[in-house]
Design a protein around this motif. Structure first.
Motif, PDB file in Angstrom:
ATOM      1  N   GLN A   1     -15.607 -18.243  41.864  1.00 53.22           N
ATOM      2  CA  GLN A   1     -14.941 -19.544  41.803  1.00 53.22           C
ATOM      3  C   GLN A   1     -13.494 -19.300  41.431  1.00 53.22           C
ATOM      4  O   GLN A   1     -13.131 -18.204  41.017  1.00 53.22           O
ATOM      5  N   GLN A   2     -12.674 -20.327  41.609  1.00 54.43           N
ATOM      6  CA  GLN A   2     -11.295 -20.219  41.145  1.00 54.43           C
ATOM      7  C   GLN A   2     -11.340 -20.280  39.617  1.00 54.43           C
ATOM      8  O   GLN A   2     -11.730 -21.316  39.069  1.00 54.43           O
ATOM      9  N   TRP A   3     -11.001 -19.345  38.832  1.00 53.52           N
ATOM     10  CA  TRP A   3     -10.661 -17.985  39.115  1.00 53.52           C
ATOM     11  C   TRP A   3     -11.438 -17.129  38.156  1.00 53.52           C
ATOM     12  O   TRP A   3     -10.902 -16.628  37.176  1.00 53.52           O
ATOM     13  N   ALA A   4     -12.717 -17.024  38.465  1.00 50.23           N
ATOM     14  CA  ALA A   4     -13.609 -16.261  37.593  1.00 50.23           C
ATOM     15  C   ALA A   4     -14.837 -15.842  38.398  1.00 50.23           C
ATOM     16  O   ALA A   4     -15.148 -16.434  39.438  1.00 50.23           O
TER      17      ALA A   4
ATOM     18  N   THR B   1     -18.967 -15.243  37.932  1.00 52.89           N
ATOM     19  CA  THR B   1     -20.149 -15.367  37.087  1.00 52.89           C
ATOM     20  C   THR B   1     -21.194 -14.407  37.638  1.00 52.89           C
ATOM     21  O   THR B   1     -21.535 -14.467  38.827  1.00 52.89           O
TER      22      THR B   1
ATOM     23  N   ALA C   1     -26.373 -14.670  32.077  1.00 50.99           N
ATOM     24  CA  ALA C   1     -25.161 -15.007  32.846  1.00 50.99           C
ATOM     25  C   ALA C   1     -23.945 -14.532  32.063  1.00 50.99           C
ATOM     26  O   ALA C   1     -23.808 -14.808  30.871  1.00 50.99           O
TER      27      ALA C   1
ATOM     28  N   ILE D   1     -19.589 -13.940  32.237  1.00 48.78           N
ATOM     29  CA  ILE D   1     -18.339 -14.205  32.938  1.00 48.78           C
ATOM     30  C   ILE D   1     -17.544 -12.899  33.016  1.00 48.78           C
ATOM     31  O   ILE D   1     -17.275 -12.265  31.991  1.00 48.78           O
TER      32      ILE D   1
ATOM     33  N   LYS E   1     -18.236 -21.140  44.768  1.00 47.01           N
ATOM     34  CA  LYS E   1     -18.304 -22.561  44.402  1.00 47.01           C
ATOM     35  C   LYS E   1     -17.244 -23.387  45.107  1.00 47.01           C
ATOM     36  O   LYS E   1     -17.357 -24.599  45.186  1.00 47.01           O
ATOM     37  N   ASP E   2     -16.167 -22.723  45.564  1.00 46.64           N
ATOM     38  CA  ASP E   2     -15.054 -23.544  46.047  1.00 46.64           C
ATOM     39  C   ASP E   2     -14.422 -23.034  47.343  1.00 46.64           C
ATOM     40  O   ASP E   2     -14.623 -23.615  48.391  1.00 46.64           O
TER      41      ASP E   2
ATOM     42  N   VAL F   1      -3.676 -20.172  43.229  1.00 47.38           N
ATOM     43  CA  VAL F   1      -2.587 -19.732  42.352  1.00 47.38           C
ATOM     44  C   VAL F   1      -3.049 -18.712  41.310  1.00 47.38           C
ATOM     45  O   VAL F   1      -2.284 -17.889  40.851  1.00 47.38           O
ATOM     46  N   GLY F   2      -4.347 -18.746  40.961  1.00 46.70           N
ATOM     47  CA  GLY F   2      -4.841 -17.822  39.935  1.00 46.70           C
ATOM     48  C   GLY F   2      -5.526 -16.593  40.511  1.00 46.70           C
ATOM     49  O   GLY F   2      -6.212 -15.875  39.781  1.00 46.70           O
TER      50      GLY F   2
ATOM     51  N   LEU G   1      -5.434 -13.469  38.767  1.00 43.73           N
ATOM     52  CA  LEU G   1      -5.891 -13.549  37.374  1.00 43.73           C
ATOM     53  C   LEU G   1      -7.417 -13.571  37.282  1.00 43.73           C
ATOM     54  O   LEU G   1      -7.964 -14.070  36.315  1.00 43.73           O
TER      55      LEU G   1
END
Lengths: 230, 233
Positions: free
Chosen positions: B111-114, B116, B133, B135, B153-154, B198-199, B202
């Motif tokens: 997902q933005q920005w991680a 799982t 779970a 991160i 997710k996105d 943008v992330g 990161l």
């Protein structure tokens, strides 16, 4: 092609104009608290935030980003610190928070965090549109009695207790926050733990919608006037 | 060769991918040297000389055209060699899904920005209460086959583990299955290799490749069910 470029140019110009106006308003608003250099630094740092929170800090539900314009500096700063430490935005079910965690890591120094918090606090408040339906404000007013102790009768918040103002906040964000607080997904910082118990008194989503319907009747201007840090 | 540049090969198919990389590198390097050698030889051989006028060559004679056709045909032959090597590795890594009785299945959600990473708990099964779970932390066991279920997710992300030589796009709405078998213990990088907002820069994560004992200890100490039962005891 030229037309598309021209439109893009107009959009960019409009975006720049809006950002300049927000910066000007924030500069005037924060003149008593921060130096011009701090405001400039805050504006510079805030440019990254505009991607989700918007140029005027109005928020964007599609990006899961709440409106933040005009939130108290102490609250914005505290949340940035929670994100940076991983006390918030590190739960797999907190999609919006997971977006904020890496963003908070871009703020390398306490001074930068302070500068962007001050800039956000000085932004003119932006009213939010209602998105939730089916809430019963009358029943919500009864449910809200437990919230009064910390958030105040008009939802102005209380800095001494670390309770943010909730009047004027987007209804979708309030619902999302209550759900995350109740499930324990919001974070591990002390106020999130306290709020887990409070949100637990709202037995279901309807109860949350009811209390939010009541909060939406509270006026941010009154709340701002009553806020202890204003 | 990539290992010599400082990036370890830590999956069962990393060496195969490095082999294809090396084949491509050495073929291109050979042709580069040869082409430059011919180029500079011709410049030197036909340099300006007193009394010799420059000629305009149309390249229509057979003796002239073979300077193009022979290298062209040779390059086609080398292309076929590269394609055969690449398809063989592509099949192994992407088309084939090896199975093993003790395989471990992990779910990877971008997902933005991680990231799982959902690991099976002590029961070894996903989607049970003891799942773990994490991160931005993936824990796997060395020399054990892993299947992964990759989701987004996105937006489009790309799950990349450089030491595995593994890269797989994550597409919203799809569950993409892949596999790897780690071959070296250690802690390595995971990256998103598809610009995702943008992330994007990161969202680094880490993969921890552990021995069987280390992994079992990690599972026992991180599963909420095992922690709860330990507390009861």
């Amino acid at each position: 092609m030229l037309l598309a470029r021209s439109r893009r140019s107009v959009v960019l110009s409009t975006r720049s104009l809006v950002f300049s106006l927000v910066w000007l308003a924030a500069s005037v608003g924060s003149a008593s608290r921060a130096s011009a250099a701090d405001t400039d630094r805050g504006a510079e740092l805030y440019e990254l935030c505009t991607q989700c929170h918007g140029v005027a800090g109005e928020g964007n539900q599609a990006a899961l980003a709440p409106g933040i314009a005009g939130l108290p500096e102490w609250y914005v700063l505290a949340q940035l610190q929670h994100f940076k430490k991983g006390e918030r935005g590190m739960h797999p079910e907190d999609t919006g928070g997971l977006r904020m965690y890496p963003m908070s890591q871009t703020l390398k120094t306490p001074e930068d965090m302070q500068a962007v918090a001050a800039f956000v606090a000085a932004m003119p408040k932006v009213s939010s549109e209602r998105t939730l339906e089916g809430g019963d404000a009358t029943r919500g007013a009864q449910l809200y009695t437990i919230c009064v102790a910390c958030h105040g009768p008009d939802g102005a918040g209380n800095e001494a207790l670390g309770s943010p103002p909730i009047a004027g906040q987007s209804d979708w964000y309030l619902l999302s926050s209550l759900q995350k607080l109740k499930s324990g997904h919001r974070g591990t910082y002390p106020n999130a733990v306290v709020m887990r118990g409070m949100a637990g008194t709202l037995t279901d989503e309807q109860a949350m919608k009811d209390v939010i319907a009541h909060i939406m009747t509270l006026h941010p201007t009154n709340a701002a006037a009553a806020a202890p840090n204003q | 060769m990539i290992e010599m540049l400082g990036l370890p090969a830590a999956s069962s198919f990393a060496d195969d991918i490095d082999m294809v990389f090396s084949v491509i590198f050495w073929i291109v390097f050979f042709w580069f040297l040869l082409a430059e050698g011919v180029f500079f030889y011709l410049i030197f051989r036909f340099r300006k000389k007193e009394g010799v006028r420059a000629q305009y060559i149309t390249g229509e004679l057979k003796s002239e055209k073979r300077w193009i056709t022979i290298p062209h045909n040779l390059i086609l032959v080398f292309d076929v060699i590269i394609v055969i090597a690449a398809v063989k590795v592509w099949y192994t890594v992407k088309q084939d899904l090896p199975d093993a009785p003790d395989k471990q299945i992990v779910r990877i959600v971008a997902q933005q920005w991680a990231w799982t990473f959902v690991h099976p708990g002590p029961d070894g099964q996903l989607d049970t209460p003891d799942d773990i779970a994490k991160i931005n932390e993936l824990h796997v066991q060395v020399d054990r086959l892993h299947h992964f279920q990759l989701e987004s997710k996105d937006v489009v992300h790309s799950f990349s583990v450089p030491v595995f030589r593994l890269k797989q796009d994550a597409i919203p709405g799809r569950v993409i299955t892949g596999w790897f078998t780690p071959t070296k213990t250690g802690e390595y990088d995971i990256q998103c290799t598809e610009i995702c907002g943008v992330g994007h820069a990161l969202m680094p994560a880490r993969i921890f490749i552990e021995t069987a004992d280390q992994h079992a200890a990690w599972v026992a100490s991180n599963s909420s069910v095992s922690v709860a039962s330990a507390t009861v005891r």
